[in-house]
Design an enzyme around this catalytic site. Structure first.
Site, mmCIF file in Angstrom:
data_model
loop_
_atom_site.group_PDB
_atom_site.id
_atom_site.type_symbol
_atom_site.label_atom_id
_atom_site.label_comp_id
_atom_site.label_asym_id
_atom_site.label_seq_id
_atom_site.Cartn_x
_atom_site.Cartn_y
_atom_site.Cartn_z
ATOM 1 C CD GLU A 73 -2.661 1.464 2.472
ATOM 2 O OE1 GLU A 73 -2.466 0.743 3.463
ATOM 3 O OE2 GLU A 73 -3.536 2.351 2.418
ATOM 4 C CB CYS A 77 3.416 9.238 -3.903
ATOM 5 S SG CYS A 77 4.040 9.599 -5.545
ATOM 6 C CD GLN A 84 5.240 19.009 -7.498
ATOM 7 O OE1 GLN A 84 4.361 19.561 -8.146
ATOM 8 N NE2 GLN A 84 5.146 18.824 -6.187
ATOM 9 C CB VAL A 85 6.157 18.725 -14.312
ATOM 10 C CG1 VAL A 85 5.439 18.265 -15.585
ATOM 11 C CG2 VAL A 85 5.113 19.077 -13.276
ATOM 12 N N GLY A 89 9.098 11.790 -10.781
ATOM 13 C CA GLY A 89 7.992 10.984 -10.252
ATOM 14 C C GLY A 89 7.862 9.652 -10.975
ATOM 15 C CB THR A 90 8.019 8.804 -14.585
ATOM 16 O OG1 THR A 90 6.860 9.594 -14.842
ATOM 17 C CG2 THR A 90 8.017 7.570 -15.464
ATOM 18 C CG ASN A 116 -4.174 16.987 -6.564
ATOM 19 O OD1 ASN A 116 -4.142 15.910 -5.974
ATOM 20 N ND2 ASN A 116 -3.507 18.038 -6.149
ATOM 21 C CB ALA A 117 -2.162 12.479 -7.298
HETATM 22 N N1 ACO Z 1 -2.007 15.183 -12.647
HETATM 23 C C1 ACO Z 1 -1.892 14.703 -13.900
HETATM 24 N N2 ACO Z 1 -0.747 14.395 -14.483
HETATM 25 C C2 ACO Z 1 0.364 14.589 -13.766
HETATM 26 C C3 ACO Z 1 0.351 15.096 -12.458
HETATM 27 C C4 ACO Z 1 -0.895 15.389 -11.901
HETATM 28 N N3 ACO Z 1 -0.997 15.859 -10.654
HETATM 29 N N4 ACO Z 1 1.623 15.172 -12.012
HETATM 30 C C5 ACO Z 1 2.394 14.754 -13.019
HETATM 31 N N5 ACO Z 1 1.623 14.396 -14.065
HETATM 32 C C6 ACO Z 1 2.052 13.855 -15.328
HETATM 33 C C7 ACO Z 1 3.156 14.646 -15.981
HETATM 34 O O1 ACO Z 1 2.647 15.664 -16.802
HETATM 35 C C8 ACO Z 1 3.851 13.565 -16.772
HETATM 36 O O2 ACO Z 1 3.162 13.310 -17.978
HETATM 37 P P1 ACO Z 1 3.958 13.021 -19.354
HETATM 38 O O3 ACO Z 1 4.729 11.767 -19.088
HETATM 39 O O4 ACO Z 1 2.869 12.870 -20.342
HETATM 40 O O5 ACO Z 1 4.847 14.213 -19.550
HETATM 41 C C9 ACO Z 1 3.698 12.330 -15.897
HETATM 42 O O6 ACO Z 1 2.568 12.571 -15.079
HETATM 43 C C10 ACO Z 1 4.878 12.082 -15.014
HETATM 44 O O7 ACO Z 1 5.403 13.290 -14.559
HETATM 45 P P2 ACO Z 1 6.671 13.374 -13.650
HETATM 46 O O8 ACO Z 1 7.471 14.586 -14.018
HETATM 47 O O9 ACO Z 1 7.391 12.070 -13.651
HETATM 48 O O10 ACO Z 1 5.956 13.589 -12.247
HETATM 49 P P3 ACO Z 1 6.477 14.450 -10.995
HETATM 50 O O11 ACO Z 1 7.950 14.308 -10.856
HETATM 51 O O12 ACO Z 1 5.920 15.815 -11.034
HETATM 52 O O13 ACO Z 1 5.773 13.655 -9.791
HETATM 53 C C11 ACO Z 1 3.845 13.861 -8.354
HETATM 54 C C12 ACO Z 1 4.370 13.512 -9.756
HETATM 55 C C13 ACO Z 1 4.485 12.896 -7.347
HETATM 56 C C14 ACO Z 1 2.339 13.660 -8.340
HETATM 57 C C15 ACO Z 1 4.262 15.311 -8.014
HETATM 58 O O14 ACO Z 1 3.748 16.169 -8.978
HETATM 59 C C16 ACO Z 1 3.831 15.761 -6.641
HETATM 60 O O15 ACO Z 1 4.564 15.620 -5.668
HETATM 61 N N6 ACO Z 1 2.625 16.382 -6.523
HETATM 62 C C17 ACO Z 1 2.138 16.923 -5.264
HETATM 63 C C18 ACO Z 1 1.850 15.853 -4.231
HETATM 64 C C19 ACO Z 1 0.838 14.824 -4.700
HETATM 65 O O16 ACO Z 1 -0.201 15.129 -5.257
HETATM 66 N N7 ACO Z 1 1.172 13.544 -4.424
HETATM 67 C C20 ACO Z 1 0.299 12.400 -4.665
HETATM 68 C C21 ACO Z 1 -0.772 12.364 -3.631
HETATM 69 S S1 ACO Z 1 -1.611 10.814 -3.536
HETATM 70 C C22 ACO Z 1 -0.636 9.867 -2.497
HETATM 71 O O17 ACO Z 1 0.356 10.310 -1.988
HETATM 72 C C23 ACO Z 1 -1.045 8.438 -2.268
#
Ligand code: ACO
Length: 162
Positions: A73, A77, A84-85, A89-90, A116-117
Site C-alpha cells: 500500500e 508519494c 515536479q514535472v 515521479g516516473t 489531483n494525482a
Molecule cells: N495530474 C496529472 N498528471 C500529472 C500530475 C498530476 N498531478 N503530475 C504529473 N503528471 C504527469 C506529468 O505531466 C507527466 O506526464 P507526461 O509523461 O505525459 O509528460 C507524468 O505525469 C509524469 O510526470 P513526472 O514529471 O514524472 O511527475 P512528478 O515528478 O511531477 O511527480 C507527483 C508527480 C508525485 C504527483 C508530483 O507532482 C507531486 O509531488 N505532486 C504533489 C503531491 C501529490 O499530489 N502527491 C500524490 C498524492 S496521492 C498519495 O500520496 C497516495
C-alpha cells in the site's frame, strides 16, 4: 541520482533522508496531518524509496509491504515543489516497482490517490478498477474517504529500471 530504499533502521544517513522526505510530504500533502506523516514514515513496517540528488532528498514514496498478501500500500508519494514535472515521479515509481517485485516479492500496489494525482497514477499504470481479490487486501488496508482507491499490477519480468 540515486533511488535508495530505506526505513527507520537507525543508520544516520537514512534518518536524515527520512526526515527530509517527511518534510516534503508535509508540504506537498497539506491535507494529511503532520503527526500521521511522521508516524508512518518512521514506522518500522513502512519503507521509503527516495530520489536523492547531490545528497539531498528530492522526493519519495512511503509504502507498507504486506509480504504474506503479496501487495503493497502506497501511503505517500511526492516530489519537492521546484522539481515536479521533470520526470522524477516516473523514475521513482519505476524504482519502487522494481524493488517491491524483486526484493519484497509483491505483485500489486494499492493506493488511495488524491483527486489531483489520479492523472499521475494512471500514467504509472494504475487503474481505478480493482482486480486484486478482495480476500487479499480486505482488513489490511483501511477505508479512507479522502481519495480514490487505485491498483497497479506489476509485470512479472519487465525490467523497470536500467
Ligand atoms: N495530474 C496529472 N498528471 C500529472 C500530475 C498530476 N498531478 N503530475 C504529473 N503528471 C504527469 C506529468 O505531466 C507527466 O506526464 P507526461 O509523461 O505525459 O509528460 C507524468 O505525469 C509524469 O510526470 P513526472 O514529471 O514524472 O511527475 P512528478 O515528478 O511531477 O511527480 C507527483 C508527480 C508525485 C504527483 C508530483 O507532482 C507531486 O509531488 N505532486 C504533489 C503531491 C501529490 O499530489 N502527491 C500524490 C498524492 S496521492 C498519495 O500520496 C497516495
Amino acid at each position: 541520482l540515486k533511488f535508495p530504499c530505506c526505513w527507520n533502521d537507525g543508520v544516520d544517513e537514512h534518518m536524515i533522508w527520512l526526515i527530509g522526505l517527511k518534510n516534503i510530504f508535509a508540504r506537498q500533502l497539506p491535507n494529511m496531518p503532520k503527526e500521521y506523516i511522521v508516524r508512518l514514515v518512521m514506522d518500522r513496517n513502512h519503507k521509503s524509496v527516495m530520489v536523492i540528488r547531490r545528497k539531498q532528498v528530492v522526493g519519495g514514496i512511503t509504502y507498507r509491504p504486506y509480504v504474506s498478501q503479496k501487495f503493497g500500500e502506497i501511503a505517500f508519494c511526492a516530489i519537492t515543489a521546484d522539481e515536479q514535472v521533470k520526470g522524477y515521479g516516473t523514475r521513482l515509481m519505476n524504482h519502487l516497482k522494481q524493488h517491491a517485485r524483486d526484493v519484497d516479492g509483491l505483485t500489486h500496489f494499492l493506493t488511495y490517490a488524491d483527486n489531483n494525482a489520479v492523472g499521475y497514477f494512471i500514467k504509472q499504470g494504475f487503474t481505478k478498477e480493482i482486480h486484486l481479490e478482495k480476500e487479499r487486501w480486505h482488513g489490511y488496508i483501511k477505508d479512507y474517504d479522502g481519495g480514490i482507491l487505485m491498483e497497479c499490477k506489476m509485470d512479472p519480468k519487465l525490467p523497470y529500471t536500467d
